[in-house]
Motif scaffolding. Structure first.
Motif, PDB file in Angstrom:
ATOM      1  N   VAL A  54      43.045  40.069   2.598  1.00 11.92           N
ATOM      2  CA  VAL A  54      43.178  38.649   2.898  1.00 11.92           C
ATOM      3  C   VAL A  54      41.904  38.191   3.593  1.00 11.92           C
ATOM      4  O   VAL A  54      41.502  38.771   4.608  1.00 11.92           O
ATOM      5  CB  VAL A  54      44.405  38.378   3.820  1.00 11.92           C
ATOM      6  N   LEU A  55      41.248  37.173   3.034  1.00 12.03           N
ATOM      7  CA  LEU A  55      40.038  36.597   3.618  1.00 12.03           C
ATOM      8  C   LEU A  55      40.374  35.204   4.140  1.00 12.03           C
ATOM      9  O   LEU A  55      40.854  34.355   3.393  1.00 12.03           O
ATOM     10  CB  LEU A  55      38.920  36.495   2.572  1.00 12.03           C
ATOM     11  N   ASN A  56      40.120  34.988   5.438  1.00 11.85           N
ATOM     12  CA  ASN A  56      40.417  33.709   6.079  1.00 11.85           C
ATOM     13  C   ASN A  56      39.146  33.037   6.575  1.00 11.85           C
ATOM     14  O   ASN A  56      38.045  33.587   6.442  1.00 11.85           O
ATOM     15  CB  ASN A  56      41.408  33.920   7.237  1.00 11.85           C
ATOM     16  N   ASP A  57      39.277  31.856   7.191  1.00 13.49           N
ATOM     17  CA  ASP A  57      38.133  31.112   7.718  1.00 13.49           C
ATOM     18  C   ASP A  57      37.336  31.952   8.708  1.00 13.49           C
ATOM     19  O   ASP A  57      37.872  32.828   9.387  1.00 13.49           O
ATOM     20  CB  ASP A  57      38.605  29.834   8.419  1.00 13.49           C
ATOM     21  N   GLY A  58      36.052  31.632   8.787  1.00 14.40           N
ATOM     22  CA  GLY A  58      35.184  32.281   9.755  1.00 14.40           C
ATOM     23  C   GLY A  58      34.532  33.550   9.262  1.00 14.40           C
ATOM     24  O   GLY A  58      33.849  34.239  10.011  1.00 14.40           O
ATOM     25  N   VAL A  59      34.730  33.904   7.985  1.00 14.37           N
ATOM     26  CA  VAL A  59      34.156  35.114   7.414  1.00 14.37           C
ATOM     27  C   VAL A  59      33.058  34.733   6.428  1.00 14.37           C
ATOM     28  O   VAL A  59      33.246  33.850   5.590  1.00 14.37           O
ATOM     29  CB  VAL A  59      35.228  35.941   6.660  1.00 14.37           C
ATOM     30  N   THR A  60      31.921  35.409   6.525  1.00 10.69           N
ATOM     31  CA  THR A  60      30.862  35.276   5.533  1.00 10.69           C
ATOM     32  C   THR A  60      30.536  36.668   5.018  1.00 10.69           C
ATOM     33  O   THR A  60      30.245  37.574   5.798  1.00 10.69           O
ATOM     34  CB  THR A  60      29.597  34.638   6.140  1.00 10.69           C
ATOM     35  N   ILE A  61      30.616  36.834   3.704  1.00 16.86           N
ATOM     36  CA  ILE A  61      30.276  38.102   3.062  1.00 16.86           C
ATOM     37  C   ILE A  61      29.070  37.809   2.184  1.00 16.86           C
ATOM     38  O   ILE A  61      29.173  37.084   1.200  1.00 16.86           O
ATOM     39  CB  ILE A  61      31.460  38.649   2.247  1.00 16.86           C
ATOM     40  N   THR A  62      27.914  38.359   2.558  1.00 12.78           N
ATOM     41  CA  THR A  62      26.665  37.945   1.920  1.00 12.78           C
ATOM     42  C   THR A  62      25.675  39.094   1.769  1.00 12.78           C
ATOM     43  O   THR A  62      25.673  40.037   2.559  1.00 12.78           O
ATOM     44  CB  THR A  62      26.018  36.793   2.725  1.00 12.78           C
ATOM     45  N   GLY A  63      24.843  38.991   0.737  1.00 11.34           N
ATOM     46  CA  GLY A  63      23.723  39.903   0.583  1.00 11.34           C
ATOM     47  C   GLY A  63      24.098  41.336   0.273  1.00 11.34           C
ATOM     48  O   GLY A  63      23.355  42.260   0.597  1.00 11.34           O
ATOM     49  N   ASN A  64      25.223  41.556  -0.392  1.00 11.94           N
ATOM     50  CA  ASN A  64      25.649  42.898  -0.757  1.00 11.94           C
ATOM     51  C   ASN A  64      25.286  43.170  -2.214  1.00 11.94           C
ATOM     52  O   ASN A  64      25.196  42.254  -3.022  1.00 11.94           O
ATOM     53  CB  ASN A  64      27.152  43.055  -0.528  1.00 11.94           C
ATOM     54  N   TYR A  65      25.095  44.452  -2.533  1.00 11.03           N
ATOM     55  CA  TYR A  65      24.675  44.853  -3.878  1.00 11.03           C
ATOM     56  C   TYR A  65      25.528  46.016  -4.346  1.00 11.03           C
ATOM     57  O   TYR A  65      25.685  47.011  -3.635  1.00 11.03           O
ATOM     58  CB  TYR A  65      23.202  45.268  -3.852  1.00 11.03           C
ATOM     59  N   ALA A  66      26.085  45.908  -5.542  1.00  8.25           N
ATOM     60  CA  ALA A  66      26.849  47.006  -6.142  1.00  8.25           C
ATOM     61  C   ALA A  66      26.211  47.391  -7.467  1.00  8.25           C
ATOM     62  O   ALA A  66      25.870  46.529  -8.267  1.00  8.25           O
ATOM     63  CB  ALA A  66      28.296  46.592  -6.356  1.00  8.25           C
ATOM     64  N   GLU A  67      26.049  48.690  -7.680  1.00 10.12           N
ATOM     65  CA  GLU A  67      25.484  49.168  -8.941  1.00 10.12           C
ATOM     66  C   GLU A  67      26.439  48.966 -10.099  1.00 10.12           C
ATOM     67  O   GLU A  67      26.026  48.767 -11.218  1.00 10.12           O
ATOM     68  CB  GLU A  67      25.166  50.657  -8.839  1.00 10.12           C
ATOM     69  N   SER A  68      27.713  49.046  -9.830  1.00  7.75           N
ATOM     70  CA  SER A  68      28.698  49.042 -10.894  1.00  7.75           C
ATOM     71  C   SER A  68      29.359  47.679 -10.997  1.00  7.75           C
ATOM     72  O   SER A  68      28.733  46.719 -11.403  1.00  7.75           O
ATOM     73  CB  SER A  68      29.718  50.152 -10.638  1.00  7.75           C
ATOM     74  N   ASN A  89      25.850  37.716  -3.364  1.00  8.76           N
ATOM     75  CA  ASN A  89      26.110  39.118  -3.663  1.00  8.76           C
ATOM     76  C   ASN A  89      25.740  39.394  -5.115  1.00  8.76           C
ATOM     77  O   ASN A  89      25.748  38.494  -5.945  1.00  8.76           O
ATOM     78  CB  ASN A  89      27.581  39.439  -3.396  1.00  8.76           C
ATOM     79  N   LYS A  90      25.419  40.655  -5.420  1.00  9.30           N
ATOM     80  CA  LYS A  90      24.930  40.995  -6.760  1.00  9.30           C
ATOM     81  C   LYS A  90      25.533  42.304  -7.253  1.00  9.30           C
ATOM     82  O   LYS A  90      25.851  43.187  -6.471  1.00  9.30           O
ATOM     83  CB  LYS A  90      23.413  41.161  -6.735  1.00  9.30           C
ATOM     84  N   THR A  91      25.636  42.399  -8.585  1.00  5.23           N
ATOM     85  CA  THR A  91      25.973  43.656  -9.230  1.00  5.23           C
ATOM     86  C   THR A  91      25.212  43.749 -10.540  1.00  5.23           C
ATOM     87  O   THR A  91      24.924  42.727 -11.172  1.00  5.23           O
ATOM     88  CB  THR A  91      27.490  43.789  -9.493  1.00  5.23           C
ATOM     89  N   THR A  92      24.900  44.976 -10.944  1.00  5.00           N
ATOM     90  CA  THR A  92      24.304  45.169 -12.264  1.00  5.00           C
ATOM     91  C   THR A  92      25.397  45.159 -13.320  1.00  5.00           C
ATOM     92  O   THR A  92      25.125  44.980 -14.492  1.00  5.00           O
ATOM     93  CB  THR A  92      23.523  46.497 -12.337  1.00  5.00           C
ATOM     94  N   GLY A  93      26.652  45.352 -12.895  1.00  4.49           N
ATOM     95  CA  GLY A  93      27.795  45.347 -13.802  1.00  4.49           C
ATOM     96  C   GLY A  93      28.421  43.972 -13.885  1.00  4.49           C
ATOM     97  O   GLY A  93      27.726  42.952 -13.852  1.00  4.49           O
ATOM     98  N   THR A  94      29.758  43.924 -13.978  1.00  2.00           N
ATOM     99  CA  THR A  94      30.466  42.656 -14.109  1.00  2.00           C
ATOM    100  C   THR A  94      31.081  42.225 -12.785  1.00  2.00           C
ATOM    101  O   THR A  94      31.409  43.049 -11.944  1.00  2.00           O
ATOM    102  CB  THR A  94      31.574  42.754 -15.174  1.00  2.00           C
TER     103      THR A  94
END
Length: 190
Positions: A54-68, A89-94
């Protein structure tokens, strides 16, 4: 950093009155993380798992990288997004932000998913065959994929009751939403 949620567990992530919570900079290219599912959150281990994020107000999820797959989360259980920002955020996959695997469910009631990138399909979200998402509110904005589905690559089911899908871009097809296979898109509002 990785959060592994499984079984009948719910993880609620939110900021406080005195300030926000930022989850930033997880890089799957760091081979010290032994998991082959390198992403910030892994919600469940197989289709139908009861794990929940569960993601609520006040959260920032940023600048993450996943290979898959899933720059922020690989989901077999459920995600409820009521607020917060998932950005850059980025991924080389989907699924630049979220990869909803078969049997997964996501409900977005608020918040913003913006400026995420997929090297394949689904700049923000990939909804696999047998997975489902309900968009009641919030924004999918300025996400990008090298393949199809700038915001969403849809193979499962997406119901849009509200919210906004704005200014997303795909190199090939479906700047906003790309339907594939036996995808179901239901729009009642928004």
């Amino acid at each position: 950093m990785m959060f592994y949620i499984h079984g009948d567990t719910t993880l609620t992530v939110e900021g406080t009155d005195s300030g926000g919570l930022v989850i930033q900079g997880m890089d799957a290219r760091d081979k010290t993380n032994a998991s082959h599912y390198r992403t910030v959150f892994r919600v469940g281990v197989k289709a139908g798992d009861n794990a929940r994020l569960v993601l609520n107000d006040g959260v920032t999820i940023t600048g993450n990288y996943a290979e898959s797959n899933g720059g922020v989360a690989l989901v077999y259980g459920a995600v409820e997004m009521n607020g917060g920002i998932v950005d850059g955020n980025k991924t080389t996959g989907t699924g630049g932000a979220f990869q909803l695997a078969t049997g997964a469910f996501m409900e977005m009631n608020g918040g913003m998913i913006r400026n995420n990138y997929s090297g394949s399909n689904g700049g923000a979200i990939r909804i696999s065959t047998g997975a489902e998402m309900i968009l009641n509110g919030g924004m999918l904005i300025e996400n990008e994929s090298e393949g199809t589905g700038g915001a969403v690559f849809l193979q499962g089911k997406l119901t849009v009751n509200g919210g906004e899908v704005v200014a997303n871009k795909a190199e090939k097809n479906g700047g906003a939403i790309q339907l594939a296979d036996d995808a179901v898109l239901v729009v009642t509002g928004g």
